[in-house]
Design an enzyme around this catalytic site. Structure first.
Site, PDB file in Angstrom:
ATOM      1  N   GLY A  60      19.416  14.095  51.445  1.00  0.00           N
ATOM      2  CA  GLY A  60      18.276  14.455  52.273  1.00  0.00           C
ATOM      3  C   GLY A  60      18.523  15.752  52.938  1.00  0.00           C
ATOM      4  N   THR A  61      17.824  16.014  53.828  1.00  0.00           N
ATOM      5  CA  THR A  61      17.280  15.325  54.962  1.00  0.00           C
ATOM      6  C   THR A  61      17.279  16.208  56.165  1.00  0.00           C
ATOM      7  OG1 THR A  61      18.128  13.131  54.330  1.00  0.00           O
ATOM      8  CG2 THR A  61      17.841  13.521  56.655  1.00  0.00           C
TER       9      THR A  61
END
Lengths: 279, 227
Positions: A60-61
């Site tokens: 991710g992220t």
């Protein structure tokens, strides 16, 4: 009489209130790192780590957290990527871990989700065995131990970096903790963001964060930071007004943990995006 | 060399059972009763910090009578079992029935194979999504399980309490207030005439709660319910 014969009471040998410790001693095969950290050398795959770093595990992220007027806010985007592919666009990266705490994680998706799940059980297990919940500080330390135990997996390329927030009833304030890959635990009194877009989010927070922001303003700042991170970072997903996908925002205060509802998120996101259009 | 005395298996079991019963009879009693929104637990317990009723899992509660150290061990083992099972499978797969079976196995083995049997009686309850799906189990020192409906009691004066409850409990499921009143009366008349609300530990498995259903009811709240 020889004093060696008298068994000395040993509290540490008692069944511990920690679920993680219980698994380590009784059911090590159930621990997340059993798969990578300890099993690999036995199977002759000890040389795997360097190559595995380039394998496309979902990553991710941007997740962030900061203190505000009533407590502490924690928020994250919803995108998971596998190399240049988007693996998921509705992934949940912010988790409520008990009535007064929550965590968000950045890193390899599978181990991240597993750690959050295990940590939630850990807190609940302690509360049930001991009869009362851990203190905010105790929870943060426990998570640090789990990140530390994850280190063999970090060497395989499976990094898990959490952010932890909780409401401390004794001090009557929200608290925020960040970690490094070795399990080092650092408390922050203002804000922090981690993940591939963490740096971009931090830059926005640096500009817009003030102490004791009121709730509505805090939600606005969080979403602005995520929006800017999504603009700069391919690993971070921005709000999707067409498919109604919005970042997760959780507020942790004296009353407990609650989600900011979708209508509010949608309204704020729309307003921020319109603002971007105008400039 | 001294020959060991011969003791017939019947005699041995009888002695152990008597020993265990004597230990349990010294303990105070606990009642579990179904009410319209869940299961009510009431224990005769003057301590405000040492609990007799405890949460095992989302919808399962546990209570033990007899020797504290022994049922405390069993309680911990139950929580460990439930948490491992919930992690390996799913939270819904943890059931009171499988826990009751586990306890029965442990107590049965201890009773027949150890010199000293456990002097405990256990009460296990699970609140279901509907009142028909509630489960109440009473597990004795020798591992025998009884699956109960409506109400059950364990501990020292459980027989007297059960006789009273059988007479007074209505056919239909009582409300929380009615259930708590019934339990309090049963303690007053069946166990200790001086028993007061302060000396009772009250806890609920409340169906209306989200997630974990177990909740302790502090004395002020209990007296409010009764008011």
């Amino acid at each position: 009489m020889n004093s060696d014969n008298i068994p000395f009471p040993n509290f540490s040998a008692d069944p511990c209130s920690s679920f993680y410790q219980y698994l380590t001693s009784q059911r090590p095969e159930l621990l997340p790192m059993a798969r990578w950290g300890t099993l690999l050398p036995q199977q002759g795959l000890a040389d795997a780590p360097l190559t595995s770093r380039h394998l496309p595990w979902p990553h991710g992220t941007t997740v962030l957290a900061f203190t505000y007027q009533n407590g502490v806010l924690i928020s994250g985007d919803r995108r998971a990527t596998e190399g240049f592919q988007i693996a998921a666009n509705r992934m949940e990266k912010v988790f409520q871990t008990d009535d007064y705490s929550a965590m968000a994680i950045a890193g390899a998706a599978g181990p991240c989700v597993e750690m959050a799940k295990l940590f939630r059980i850990e807190l609940e297990h302690y509360e049930k065995l001991d009869g009362q919940p851990l203190t905010c500080e105790g929870k943060a330390n426990r998570l640090g131990h789990m990140v530390k135990a994850n280190f063999p997996m970090v060497l395989q390329g499976l990094v898990v970096i959490p952010l932890f927030v909780g409401y401390d009833h004794k001090r009557e304030t929200g608290r925020l903790f960040k970690y490094d890959i070795t399990g080092g635990r650092y408390e922050d009194t203002e804000f922090h963001a981690v993940g591939s877009g963490g740096k971009d989010a931090r830059l926005t927070l640096k500009e817009h964060y003030r102490k004791n922001l009121p709730e509505g303003e805090a939600v606005r700042v969080a979403l602005r930071a995520l929006l800017n991170a999504a603009d700069e970072d391919v690993g971070t997903g921005g709000p999707d007004l067409v498919r109604r996908i919005f970042p997760t925002v959780k507020l942790v205060d004296r009353q407990g943990v609650r989600d900011v509802e979708e209508p509010q998120l949608a309204a704020v996101c729309e307003a921020l995006m319109n603002q971007q259009q105008e400039t | 060399m001294a020959l060991p005395y011969y003791v017939s298996p019947e005699q041995m079991m009888q002695d152990r059972a008597e020993y265990a019963k004597k230990g349990i009879a010294k303990g105070r009693s606990i009642i579990a009763m179904e009410y319209s929104e869940g299961v009510l637990f009431v224990a005769d317990n003057p301590s405000v910090s040492l609990f007799k009723i405890s949460e095992i899992y989302d919808s399962i509660a546990f209570s033990g009578a007899g020797r504290y150290s022994e049922f405390e061990n069993l309680r911990k083992a139950g929580i460990q079992h439930a948490d491992v099972k919930g992690m390996m499978y799913s939270r819904e797969d943890v059931t009171a029935r499988s826990l009751a079976n586990g306890y029965s196995q442990i107590l049965g083995t201890l009773f027949s194979q150890e010199m000293k049997p456990y002097e405990v009686e256990l009460l296990l309850a699970q609140v279901g999504e509907t009142p028909e799906r509630n489960e109440l189990y009473r597990i004795s020192f020798d591992g025998s399980i009884v699956d109960e409906r409506k109400f059950t009691a364990i501990g020292g004066r459980s027989e007297a309490i059960l006789t009273l409850l059988r007479k007074e409990t209505p056919e239909t499921c009582p409300s929380l207030k009615e259930a708590l009143t019934l339990c309090q009366h049963a303690f007053e008349r069946g166990a200790d005439p001086r028993s007061s609300l302060e000396g009772l530990e009250v806890a609920l498995l409340d169906r209306t709660r989200k997630g974990r259903k177990f909740r302790r009811v502090p004395t002020p709240e209990a007296s409010q319910i009764l008011a």
